[in-house]
Design an enzyme around this catalytic site. Sequence first.
Site, PDB file in Angstrom:
ATOM      1  CB  ALA A  75     -35.705  11.631   0.149  1.00  0.00           C
ATOM      2  CG  ASP A  76     -40.623  11.853   4.944  1.00  0.00           C
ATOM      3  OD1 ASP A  76     -41.322  11.097   4.479  1.00  0.00           O
ATOM      4  OD2 ASP A  76     -40.874  12.918   5.521  1.00  0.00           O
ATOM      5  CB  THR A  77     -40.423  16.279   1.683  1.00  0.00           C
ATOM      6  OG1 THR A  77     -39.415  15.956   0.456  1.00  0.00           O
ATOM      7  CG2 THR A  77     -40.460  17.855   1.457  1.00  0.00           C
ATOM      8  CE  LYS A  88     -44.594  13.365   3.875  1.00  0.00           C
ATOM      9  NZ  LYS A  88     -43.606  12.376   3.703  1.00  0.00           N
ATOM     10  N   GLY A 112     -34.890  15.165   4.445  1.00  0.00           N
ATOM     11  CA  GLY A 112     -34.184  14.198   5.143  1.00  0.00           C
ATOM     12  C   GLY A 112     -33.834  13.244   3.985  1.00  0.00           C
TER      13      GLY A 112
END
EC number: 3.6.1.9
Length: 205
Positions: A75-77, A88, A112
Amino acid sequence: MVYSMDLMPIILASQSESRLRLLKKINIVPSQIIPANIDESSLPAELPKNLALRLAIQKADKIAQNIEDGYVIAADTVVAVGRRILPKTITDFDVEYCLKMLSGRRHRVFTGVKITKVKHNNIIAFNTRTVESIVKVKRLTPQEIATYVATKQGLNKAGGHSIEGMWECFIQFMRGSYSNIMGLPLFETRNMLFSLGFDCIRSNQ
């Protein structure tokens, strides 16, 4: 008790403590935690939601190619104000910049997710999803910004904040998945796993 139709292990392609805690809420303790360590830079004119999914896909693909059997969860936010993607954070200056950008505004949080099923060193199925939540932050005073920066809670976080700490008292309203804002949308993750043959809720009893 976790029920898997084929009893294959779960591999989390992230060293995020938040994602690990979230998975435990749905009875999943990963067999392995393997950070993907990819270049997370955005492409020119890339939309925030596209960046979140692209990075999740790259993370999953990198780990899946080295796994014999299992489900790889990646996942990536991404946090965005309009189309502006917030970094980030690495330094206190980064956190301060993000807080000033978020102050008094709505922002969107995209996560995602890609889950890849690997069997006998072959990718046999995968599922992807991007989830969006909307958050409105109060107008922050200089003292509130300075106090939050000093807590260090915003370091190494997308958008310079973590909803689990002091930040929550600055939120006027949220729309969408709370777990998505934390870094992994649990409703969607559970459904994605189920579609690939893994039910984390059903009991063997």
